[in-house]
Scaffold this active site. Structure first.
Site, short mmCIF file in Angstrom:
data_model
loop_
_atom_site.label_atom_id
_atom_site.label_comp_id
_atom_site.label_asym_id
_atom_site.label_seq_id
_atom_site.Cartn_x
_atom_site.Cartn_y
_atom_site.Cartn_z
N LYS A 198 0.82 -1.22 0.00
CA LYS A 198 0.00 0.00 0.00
C LYS A 198 0.85 1.26 0.00
O LYS A 198 0.54 2.23 -0.70
CB LYS A 198 -0.94 -0.01 1.22
CG LYS A 198 -2.06 -1.03 1.13
CD LYS A 198 -3.03 -0.92 2.28
CE LYS A 198 -2.46 -1.46 3.57
NZ LYS A 198 -3.49 -1.53 4.65
N LEU B 212 19.61 0.23 -2.78
CA LEU B 212 20.38 0.30 -4.02
C LEU B 212 19.67 1.13 -5.08
O LEU B 212 20.28 1.51 -6.08
CB LEU B 212 20.66 -1.11 -4.55
CG LEU B 212 21.59 -1.97 -3.68
CD1 LEU B 212 21.82 -3.32 -4.33
CD2 LEU B 212 22.93 -1.26 -3.46
N GLY B 213 18.38 1.40 -4.87
CA GLY B 213 17.64 2.24 -5.79
C GLY B 213 17.63 3.70 -5.40
O GLY B 213 17.08 4.53 -6.12
N HIS C 162 21.65 -3.33 3.59
CA HIS C 162 21.74 -1.96 3.09
C HIS C 162 23.16 -1.40 3.16
O HIS C 162 23.72 -0.98 2.15
CB HIS C 162 20.82 -1.03 3.91
CG HIS C 162 19.37 -1.39 3.82
ND1 HIS C 162 18.82 -2.07 2.77
CD2 HIS C 162 18.34 -1.13 4.67
CE1 HIS C 162 17.52 -2.23 2.96
NE2 HIS C 162 17.21 -1.67 4.12
N ARG D 89 21.88 10.00 21.09
CA ARG D 89 22.82 9.71 20.00
C ARG D 89 23.28 8.26 20.00
O ARG D 89 24.15 7.89 19.23
CB ARG D 89 24.03 10.64 20.09
CG ARG D 89 23.69 12.10 19.86
CD ARG D 89 24.93 12.97 19.90
NE ARG D 89 24.61 14.37 19.71
CZ ARG D 89 24.50 14.97 18.54
NH1 ARG D 89 24.68 14.29 17.43
NH2 ARG D 89 24.21 16.26 18.46
#
Length: 602
Positions: free
Chosen positions: A129, A291-292, A351, A579
């Site tokens: 969606k 990667l896109g 990633h 942090r």
């Protein structure tokens, strides 16, 4: 023999003019058309730019052509033109303009049109969606989908076509360039969306889907793309049923598989083995949406097409490389899924490691998909085994700020109260090759941190015998050149340099040479899923993960993951919105590094 048909093609060139129509993106100027000889009858499909004849954009003239094998041929003499005409007479296809090529993409040359059927398996889920349907609409709105296409949603939920369209319409936006006729385009797109309810392990239900797809394909050459937007435990059942009951009989069939690809080397290998019972490797598109991302796509361009960077890309000039991922929110109800994997499997193993491989690879022989992926695999196989002392893990805890109490990880009702699953991890990695020997690649990723960001930070070495050390002071890190590639949000590339502050005195300042994408380019940056879906439809595999690449990535992380779990290592707790754990700073300090995202500019 795999049950799903896989398109095999001969290397027939598709020549383009340098005047593409406005509706065709320059990113797709190198598309090619080819006939498949392995299927029943000639079948035309849009294929990978890198597999066929390419015409150089940089030359911008008609007398130079880059051939498939990398050689350069000229078209300056009549004999070359005559040879090309003879090839046409022998039945090879040449397209003289991008618009002609786009029109020809739906025909096999004999008047038989082709169509693309996109089936989103798991259509009722959040990913479908929020990402997949909006990406497909954006591609349609921009004119990138073929003339004939159909989108089918497939899930167990009971739903009508109208209910699917209503669900999808709530997620579609007219954000792409804010051009006119968006509502009209939206209506046209929704009319091509249909729904079929069925079980993921039911061959009968997939056979019923096949029947519906054939009705829309109307005896055209059918190309079918299945997007598996479902949990990993459903992958094999869905692929088996699609293979036996819903694969194309006269065109290509491809399957996009969402991560995670297993939890470790063993489960990943088992998944790959099972998939290959029903699919060939070139039909499996393992998607890693990072990667896109536009800035990840630009990484190799930045390095290999700019002389100022390529000579510096080594241990001689680079002191360390940092890959940073942070989210300013927690699991928020997804704890049940996340607790099974943790931040290392969810972010670092895929990633960040993919970005590292692209960053550190040697210059590939060409832009061909396999040449690029070969270099990435070499990087992964050259990496030193990760040591436990080079890893810091953390987990966020409840924190009150501004009168608002933010829940801790184990406060999520879907998470076991005694869970040790890390929501933060930092690691030091090393590549044992001549280019990168001794250079620390520092990764960190976490949830519920102070900011949302994903970036690559390249810190260069100090200037030997710097004449301005007295003006800089004792903090040499503040005087180090740093290249920052901000992947998201607010995409940018900037280089930190030392600069004299205007005035009569000699005071130095650290300034940025800044390429801010929003300021430089008026066109909105496409979502990563748009790029990857389009590549899958075209058969472009460069941004998808090959099986040996996946094996090498898991081989690097599996030993340390098992050691953490077997020892039941306690994570260091950090407040929601902070942090992260202090231990991450000690890890960086061990290698004389300071995290760039906590520098003076923040």
């Amino acid at each position: 023999m795999a049950a799903l048909s896989s398109a095999r093609c001969c290397s027939q060139p598709c020549a383009y003019s340098h005047s593409p129509s406005p509706s065709t993106s320059t990113r797709r100027q190198h598309q090619s058309l080819a006939f498949s000889s392995s299927l029943s009858g000639p079948q035309l499909f849009v294929s990978s730019k890198a597999k066929f004849l390419r015409q150089s954009q940089r030359d911008n003239h008609q007398n130079v052509v880059l051939m498939q094998d990398g050689a350069v041929a000229t078209k300056a003499t009549p004999s070359v033109k005559e040879s090309s005409l003879k090839k046409l007479e022998n039945g090879l296809l040449s397209v003289t303009s991008s618009e002609d090529c786009k029109d020809a993409a739906v025909s096999d040359g004999n008047g038989n049109e082709s169509t693309v059927s996109i089936t989103v398996v798991g259509a009722s889920g959040d990913l479908a969606k929020k990402k997949i349907f909006p990406a497909l609409f954006a591609l349609y709105y921009e004119g990138f989908l073929p003339k004939h296409f159909t989108v089918y949603g497939y899930a167990r939920s009971k739903m009508t076509d109208a209910e699917l369209r209503d669900m999808v319409s709530r997620t579609l936006t007219c954000r792409i360039d804010q051009r006119e006729n968006c509502s009209e385009k939206m209506d046209q797109f929704l009319k091509r969306c249909f729904y079929h309810s069925g079980q993921y392990d039911s061959q009968e239900n997939f056979a019923q889907l096949d029947k519906k797809l054939k009705e829309h394909e109307a005896e055209r050459i059918s190309n079918r793309l299945f997007y598996l937007s479902v949990p990993p435990n459903i992958f094999i059942d869905a692929v088996r049923c699609a293979s036996s009951s819903a694969s194309s009989s006269n065109g290509w069939t491809r399957v996009i598989v969402e991560k995670p690809f297993g939890r470790d080397s063993e489960s990943s290998a088992a998944l790959t083995k099972s998939l290959k019972q029903y699919l060939e490797e070139d039909q499996i598109f393992r998607i890693d949406h990072y990667l896109g991302k536009e800035l990840v796509e630009n990484l190799s361009v930045l390095r290999f097409s700019n002389l100022i960077f390529e000579p510096l890309w080594s241990r001689q000039y680079i002191r360390n490389v940092q890959l940073i991922f942070s989210e300013d929110f927690g699991t928020e109800g997804r704890g049940g899924y996340f607790d099974h994997y943790g931040i290392i499997r969810d972010i670092m193993q895929n990633h960040l490691l993919q970005i590292l491989a692209l960053f550190a690879m040697e210059t590939p022989v060409s832009l061909d998909v396999e040449d690029i992926r070969n270099e990435k695999v070499k990087v992964l196989r050259s990496m030193r085994p990760i040591q436990l002392e080079d890893v810091v893990i953390g987990q966020y805890k409840s924190h009150t700020k501004g009168g608002i109490t933010y829940p801790g990880y184990t406060d999520d009702k879907t998470v076991p109260p005694n869970s040790l699953t890390p929501t933060f991890a930092a690691a030091a990695l090393f590549i044992n090759n001549a280019r990168w020997d001794g250079v620390p690649f520092l990764m960190k990723a976490g949830k519920a941190l102070h900011t949302k960001r994903a970036e690559i930070r390249v810190q260069f070495r100090h200037v030997p015998g710097n004449l301005y050390n007295r003006n800089i002071g004792t903090d040499l890190d503040q005087a180090t050149n740093e290249l920052v590639i901000r992947v998201q949000p607010d995409e940018a590339i900037y280089l930190k340099i030392n600069n004299k502050v205007p005035g009569l005195g000699m005071r130095l300042d650290r300034s940025n040479l800044n390429l801010h994408y929003a300021a430089r380019y008026s066109k909105e940056i496409p979502d990563a899923y748009e790029r990857l879906l389009l590549d899958a439809i075209e058969g472009e595999r460069r941004l998808f993960i090959r099986s040996d690449e996946l094996d090498a990535a898991w081989s690097l992380f599996t030993p340390v993951l098992k050691e953490l779990e077997e020892r039941k290592t306690l994570p260091e707790y950090y407040p929601y919105g902070s942090r992260g754990p202090v231990g991450a700073h000690y890890l960086a300090a061990r290698y004389n590094v300071r995290w760039g995202d906590v520098g003076i500019e923040h």
